[in-house]
Design a protein around this motif. Structure first.
Motif, PDB file in Angstrom:
ATOM      1  N   LEU A   1      -1.689   7.044  -0.550  1.00  0.00           N
ATOM      2  CA  LEU A   1      -2.884   7.419  -1.053  1.00  0.00           C
ATOM      3  C   LEU A   1      -4.021   6.146  -0.427  1.00  0.00           C
ATOM      4  O   LEU A   1      -5.046   6.669   0.091  1.00  0.00           O
ATOM      5  CB  LEU A   1      -3.441   7.197  -2.607  1.00  0.00           C
ATOM      6  CG  LEU A   1      -4.787   7.481  -3.073  1.00  0.00           C
ATOM      7  CD1 LEU A   1      -5.266   8.871  -2.754  1.00  0.00           C
ATOM      8  CD2 LEU A   1      -4.622   7.299  -4.630  1.00  0.00           C
ATOM      9  N   ASP A   2      -3.518   4.883  -0.217  1.00  0.00           N
ATOM     10  CA  ASP A   2      -4.238   4.039   0.555  1.00  0.00           C
ATOM     11  C   ASP A   2      -4.425   4.348   1.936  1.00  0.00           C
ATOM     12  O   ASP A   2      -5.384   3.927   2.483  1.00  0.00           O
ATOM     13  CB  ASP A   2      -3.471   2.625   0.222  1.00  0.00           C
ATOM     14  CG  ASP A   2      -3.426   1.922  -1.096  1.00  0.00           C
ATOM     15  OD1 ASP A   2      -4.677   1.907  -1.512  1.00  0.00           O
ATOM     16  OD2 ASP A   2      -2.397   1.955  -1.526  1.00  0.00           O
TER      17      ASP A   2
ATOM     18  N   LEU B   1       0.876  -1.176   0.176  1.00  0.00           N
ATOM     19  CA  LEU B   1       0.007   0.167  -0.100  1.00  0.00           C
ATOM     20  C   LEU B   1       1.010   1.272  -0.046  1.00  0.00           C
ATOM     21  O   LEU B   1       2.087   1.109   0.419  1.00  0.00           O
ATOM     22  CB  LEU B   1      -0.734   0.143   1.034  1.00  0.00           C
ATOM     23  CG  LEU B   1      -1.765  -1.033   1.419  1.00  0.00           C
ATOM     24  CD1 LEU B   1      -2.774  -1.166   2.422  1.00  0.00           C
ATOM     25  CD2 LEU B   1      -2.536  -1.451   0.208  1.00  0.00           C
ATOM     26  N   ASP B   2       0.351   2.449  -0.415  1.00  0.00           N
ATOM     27  CA  ASP B   2       0.923   3.552  -0.447  1.00  0.00           C
ATOM     28  C   ASP B   2       0.137   4.622   0.376  1.00  0.00           C
ATOM     29  O   ASP B   2      -0.865   4.634   0.873  1.00  0.00           O
ATOM     30  CB  ASP B   2       1.204   4.177  -1.870  1.00  0.00           C
ATOM     31  CG  ASP B   2       0.304   4.235  -2.690  1.00  0.00           C
ATOM     32  OD1 ASP B   2      -1.007   4.527  -2.188  1.00  0.00           O
ATOM     33  OD2 ASP B   2       0.268   4.277  -3.906  1.00  0.00           O
TER      34      ASP B   2
END
Lengths: 345, 84
Positions: free
Chosen positions: B41-42, B38-39
């Protein structure tokens, strides 16, 4: 000026996925029982992880884009200079409704940033451009039922002006619970087959799909389907094309029947909307069918063509087209669109 | 349904991560970077999903850093906040 030619066709609809599936359906003359699209074929082009943040609308468009490039023998990456224009009457209705409902029911703080991003007007075109490395200009045109001819007018101009040499033109619309609800409220539910050439009765059924085309002014290695003679969009009384061979965008909506009847008068006509249904992007499927007919030199049978009540002759299956071009006609109360296609030299 | 199972189903559906529903998924695997991948934005999406599904609001960045370490850490954080 160099002619604008169609070198690749990528279609997905209720009839199946790909140009061959569409051709098979047109040859059979039998419309599919369901007018919904199966997106499973997209897995052959993109890993699931890449698609994680892409909504169903973008996925449908991406499938059409991949199919068109594949049909034109082009790689779906590193497409430096490739332009992209997308036409859609409804846009990403599933995502937009989701984002709006979250916001209205729970407040702005609950709006998913991913849904919000996907609900943006040009998000789908951006997704495709990024994945395919298409560095040319990209644009989304929405003008409801006239989205396809309007967007095509711009695509044709970009190519004729030399702004791009290759352009991916696509039309896409998805069906959704929201649209189904609105459709039933307005038109009720019909299980009867679509009879678009029976212009005095209502027989429209909602469809969905993506139809993409690789358009080019370059000498491509892929074979040519057809070339553009002209694209016309206007308001008021429709311009009746000079070509006596016409593909009508009639889709069973009774309020449009009278004008389609006038457009058909004295002509040899075809109508294929029962293969894909009624939705704003459907004129792109008319164009795909016309391009396929021009390349093979023979007509496809119009489903329910025997129900024709216009002053015209319906082209028979495998009837020779001769050397004349084909005009694809779209008419709605807001205006009209005429796309004239010719056999390419 | 316990918190961890509910959390995994919510994240699988909202973030389009079907692997979370697989029995072989390691609940101690990092959610960000290597692991689930995940990043940032997640991370915003995670905050919304947790508030929407569990009524737990995450405001403190230091707290969220440790809570977002893994599925097990996040489920424990939610349980702790719900019990408070």
């Amino acid at each position: 000026m160099k002619p604008v030619r169609i070198h690749g066709i990528g279609v997905a609809g209720g009839f199946g996925t790909g140009r061959q599936a569409f051709e098979k359906a047109l040859e059979s003359g039998l419309p599919p029982p369901s007018l919904r699209v199966d997106l499973a074929a997209l897995e052959a082009f993109q890993p699931a992880r890449t698609l994680r943040r892409m909504d169903s609308f973008s996925r449908l468009a991406l499938l059409g884009a991949h199919l068109a490039l594949e049909d034109a023998g082009l790689e779906p990456k590193g497409q430096d200079g490739l332009g992209l224009i997308i036409a859609s009457g409804h846009g990403a209705t599933v995502t937009t409704a989701h984002a709006l409902l979250d916001s209205m029911l729970a407040g702005d703080a609950f709006t998913s940033p991913i849904h919000f991003a996907n609900s943006m007007h040009n998000a789908c075109a951006a997704n495709i451009s990024l994945l395919m490395g298409a560095t040319g200009p990209n644009l989304t045109v929405s003008q409801f039922d006239l989205s396809v001819p309007s967007a095509l007018l711009t695509a044709h101009r970009w190519l004729r002006e030399g702004r791009v040499e290759r352009l991916l033109f696509g039309a896409v619309d998805e069906h959704s619970d929201l649209l189904e609800h609105l459709w039933r409220r307005q038109r009720g539910e019909s299980q009867d087959p679509m009879r678009p050439l029976a212009t005095r009765v209502e027989s429209a059924r909602p469809g969905e799909g993506a139809a993409f085309f690789l358009l080019s002014t370059k000498e491509e290695t892929a074979p040519v389907y057809a070339a553009f003679e002209s694209v016309t969009v206007g308001r008021g009384a429709p311009v009746i094309p000079s070509s006596p061979l016409r593909v009508l965008g009639a889709d069973g909506r009774v309020e449009l029947g009278k004008t389609y009847g006038a457009m058909a008068e004295g002509a040899r006509i075809a109508c294929f909307t029962p293969h894909y249904g009624s939705f704003p992007a459907s004129p792109a499927f008319d164009m795909a069918a016309a391009a396929l007919m021009l390349r093979r030199g023979h007509a496809f049978a119009s489903p329910q063509g025997e129900a024709n009540d216009t002053e015209s002759t319906v082209l028979a299956a495998d009837e020779a087209l001769g050397t004349q071009g084909l005009s694809c006609l779209t008419w709605v109360p807001e205006g009209f669109g005429v796309v004239d296609l010719a056999i390419s030299a | 349904m316990d918190t961890k199972t509910k959390l995994k189903h919510a994240l699988a559906d909202e973030l389009n991560l079907p692997e979370l529903k697989e029995a072989t998924f390691d609940d101690d695997a990092p959610l960000f970077g290597q692991g689930l991948g995940l990043d940032s934005l997640d991370a915003v999406e995670l905050v919304i999903v947790i508030q929407k599904h569990f009524g737990v609001e995450i405001k403190d960045m230091d707290e969220s850093r440790s809570a977002f370490a893994s599925i097990n850490a996040l489920a424990a954080y939610i349980d702790q906040r719900l019990a408070a």
